[in-house]
Scaffold this active site. Structure first.
Site, PDB file in Angstrom:
ATOM      1  CG  ASP A   1      19.045 -17.515  16.348  1.00 59.69           C
ATOM      2  OD1 ASP A   1      18.234 -16.590  16.252  1.00 59.69           O
ATOM      3  OD2 ASP A   1      20.155 -17.521  15.785  1.00 59.69           O
TER       4      ASP A   1
ATOM      5  CG  ASP B   1      15.719 -14.335  13.079  1.00 58.90           C
ATOM      6  OD1 ASP B   1      16.887 -14.201  12.710  1.00 58.90           O
ATOM      7  OD2 ASP B   1      14.761 -14.496  12.293  1.00 58.90           O
TER       8      ASP B   1
ATOM      9  CG  HIS C   1      24.057 -16.655  10.816  1.00 55.94           C
ATOM     10  ND1 HIS C   1      23.995 -15.791  11.898  1.00 55.94           N
ATOM     11  CD2 HIS C   1      22.802 -16.712  10.313  1.00 55.94           C
ATOM     12  CE1 HIS C   1      22.759 -15.368  12.029  1.00 55.94           C
ATOM     13  NE2 HIS C   1      22.014 -15.911  11.087  1.00 55.94           N
ATOM     14  CG  ASP C   2      22.414 -13.336   8.683  1.00 56.97           C
ATOM     15  OD1 ASP C   2      22.190 -14.442   8.147  1.00 56.97           O
ATOM     16  OD2 ASP C   2      21.701 -12.861   9.588  1.00 56.97           O
TER      17      ASP C   2
ATOM     18  CD  GLU D   1      18.700 -10.202  12.478  1.00 54.87           C
ATOM     19  OE1 GLU D   1      19.485 -10.269  11.538  1.00 54.87           O
ATOM     20  OE2 GLU D   1      17.663 -10.895  12.544  1.00 54.87           O
TER      21      GLU D   1
HETATM   22  C1  GLC Z   1      17.864 -13.143  10.386  1.00 54.95           C
HETATM   23  C2  GLC Z   1      18.837 -14.285  10.421  1.00 54.95           C
HETATM   24  C3  GLC Z   1      19.023 -14.785   9.022  1.00 54.95           C
HETATM   25  C4  GLC Z   1      17.700 -15.280   8.498  1.00 54.95           C
HETATM   26  C5  GLC Z   1      16.625 -14.203   8.627  1.00 54.95           C
HETATM   27  C6  GLC Z   1      15.258 -14.786   8.473  1.00 54.95           C
HETATM   28  O1  GLC Z   1      18.329 -12.062   9.693  1.00 54.95           O
HETATM   29  O2  GLC Z   1      20.023 -13.888  11.006  1.00 54.95           O
HETATM   30  O3  GLC Z   1      19.999 -15.786   8.915  1.00 54.95           O
HETATM   31  O4  GLC Z   1      17.837 -15.656   7.168  1.00 54.95           O
HETATM   32  O5  GLC Z   1      16.641 -13.586   9.890  1.00 54.95           O
HETATM   33  O6  GLC Z   1      14.916 -15.533   9.590  1.00 54.95           O
END
Ligand code: GLC
Length: 560
Positions: free
Chosen positions: A102, A204, A334-335, A259
């Site tokens: 990540d 991310d 995980h989100d 992402e």
């Molecule tokens: C992304 C991650 C999340 C995190 C956010 C800030 O959305 O998946 O878990 O809280 O970024 O880094």
């Protein structure tokens, strides 16, 4: 339309996401660790997955569970050491499994050396690594912050009488990507990991790295979704991604997935058209609004579950990548809350059926499949309605905002409990022993109480379990490239219960029928199903008369 297949290994893989904190604890501190993942390598191999995506394991004070990195080249102590990491990588590679890390580079932790220096003085060499607004200029134009307890993305720091910018929590200051030194440091760090042997990155919130750094005043009314230009998709985004490609990705046979908040079907190819040399894939969020309030995404809304609309989203996205680029498919991470609870049905009656149906979906679409750990056994939500049970700052900070405003916190929790991120973060349920075999101590986040009936060991021993079905479905995808590359076409698209589509490659044509409802449903199609080959189903007597049982999933071979 069938185009020539541009086959790539990263299109064919099944990615298994491991959330290290909740995977397996070996030292009894209640927190999963790298040794725990190492202990379970044979299990991971047995699933048939090809790639592991590891959530952040770098040194971090854990304000946002590792997404606040204080040292990119060190391992979080609770998770172990760099030697453990090397062993994990070796163990994965020995089993033919790749590892993607990540990469959190929109922001660091405020405890990162760069930030500690940056805040020391206005002329510190690291000052420009972050976004500062000197207080003499007045208050900076308001920006909403997603994890801030006051919902303010500017935090005043008295050391230098300035504000710094943080889209996420105040312990996650945004890096200033306009500064070439920042970019150079990031690419060097990425290469350092690549040289270690990792196989790529999940990037991310990558669309946020470029934003309008003149920080203009926001318009008075801003419809949801219109905020992107102010926070993400800034003028230099593509330039930076191309630079990252040249500096890092082009030098290795690797895999990446961004992402991509804010990316839509119109600009999707700007990111993943191979000729532009940016990203290979990204994941969007268009389908994740299912079951969530359209007005406020912190609340659940069971009325917002229109399958016809949902099918259109997948159909639209499939068409985007018909000629160029490539997509991803996921229903959990995980989100998110657990996929079985959110998109299936977690009642005793339908839990297993719906989990299998969702796996049939995830592994039969034209896109790289992502499976979140625990979903292979169909883990479900905990639905906690008491704030003490939460660890996620997202839930906790929002709760406190409401409390301060005197709003109804209990109503919030009752609704939010169905969609909170902690639902997806509870420890993996290995067996029915003490603490589900996850830890010998106290888990950092309470286990789901159903672990005595829902666990890996029980499912290993039962041939008709979700776990075995998941493995079979992966094998089916591997054997039938049609499931990966075949053209996708919706069937009976207005059906409100069934999600049905054909996949077509060369002489093979498959029909996938998925009942997303807890009631019988009938499929309207001319296709004759009476004699065709059935490749898989979650019922022992799959339908041939176009009438489907609740949550039934079937894949037919209609031409071969
Ligand atoms: C992304 C991650 C999340 C995190 C956010 C800030 O959305 O998946 O878990 O809280 O970024 O880094």
């Amino acid at each position: 339309m069938q185009h020539d297949i541009n086959r790539q290994w990263w299109k064919e893989v099944v990615v298994y996401q491991v959330y290290p904190r909740s995977f397996k604890d070996t030292d009894g501190d209640g927190i999963g660790d790298l040794k725990g993942i190492i202990e379970k390598l044979d299990y991971i191999k047995s699933l048939g997955v090809d790639v592991v995506w590891l959530n952040p394991v770098y040194e971090s004070p854990n304000d946002d569970m590792g997404y606040d990195i204080s040292d990119y080249r060190a391992i979080m102590k609770e998770f172990g050491t760099m030697e453990d990491f090397d062993m994990l990588l070796e163990g994965l590679h020995a089993r033919g499994i790749k590892l993607i890390m990540d990469l959190v580079v929109n922001h660091t932790s405020d405890e990162h050396y760069w930030f500690k220096e940056s805040k020391k003085s206005r002329n510190n060499p690291y000052r420009n690594y972050y976004h500062w607004w000197d207080a003499e200029r007045g208050k900076p134009p308001y920006r909403w912050s997603i994890f801030d307890h006051e919902s303010n993305a500017w935090k005043y720091d008295e050391t230098t009488n300035s504000y710094y910018f943080h889209i996420f929590s105040h312990k996650q200051p945004d890096l200033n990507w306009e500064n070439p030194d920042v970019r150079r440091e990031v690419y060097e760090m990425m290469k350092w990991w690549m040289e270690k042997g990792v196989d790529g990155f999940r990037l991310d919130v990558i669309t946020c790295i470029s934003k309008d750094t003149s920080f203009p005043v926001l318009p008075e009314t801003m419809p949801v979704g219109d905020w992107f230009p102010y926070y993400a998709k800034g003028p230099n985004l593509h330039r930076y991604l191309q630079e990252m490609y040249e500096e890092v990705f082009s030098k290795y046979d690797c895999m990446n997935v961004g992402e991509a908040s804010g990316v839509n079907i119109n600009d999707a190819l700007l990111f993943v058209d191979e000729d532009r040399r940016e990203l290979q894939t990204f994941y969007h969020f268009d389908h994740t609004g299912f079951g969530i309030s359209k007005e406020n995404f912190m609340y659940a809304d069971d009325n917002n579950r229109d399958l016809v609309e949902w099918k259109k989203i997948f159909n639209r996205w499939d068409k985007v990548f018909e000629e160029k680029g490539w997509g991803t498919i996921y229903l959990g991470n995980h989100d998110m809350s657990r996929m079985t609870s959110r998109f299936g049905n977690d009642s005793h009656e339908f839990r297993e059926l719906s989990a299998k149906m969702l796996h049939t979906f995830l592994l039969s679409m034209r896109a790289t499949s992502y499976i979140y750990n625990g979903d292979e056994i169909g883990m479900v939500n905990t639905n906690h309605t008491s704030i003490e049970k939460y660890q996620d700052l997202y839930t906790i900070n929002y709760y406190h905002q409401l409390k301060q405003k005197g709003e109804d916190c209990q109503a919030f929790l009752a609704s939010h409990s169905k969609i909170s991120r902690d639902n997806g973060r509870t420890p993996l349920q290995w067996d029915d022993s003490y603490q589900a075999g996850f830890t010998s101590g106290n888990p950092w986040l309470a286990l789901n109480e159903n672990y005595q009936v829902l666990n890996v060991a029980e499912q290993e021993a039962r041939p008709d379990s979700v776990l075995h079905y998941f493995r079979s479905m992966i094998q089916l995808r591997k054997k039938n490239k049609t499931l990966i590359y075949g053209a996708f076409e919706l069937v009976d698209e207005h059906n409100r219960q069934l999600f049905a589509y054909t996949r077509h490659l060369g002489s093979q044509k498959l029909l996938v029928v998925l009942n997303f409802s807890g009631e019988e449903a009938s499929l309207d199609t001319e296709i004759d199903l009476t004699h065709c080959n059935i490749l898989i189903s979650n019922y022992s007597m799959p339908s041939r008369n176009k009438l489907y049982n609740p949550f039934e999933a079937v894949i037919y071979e209609i031409e071969s």
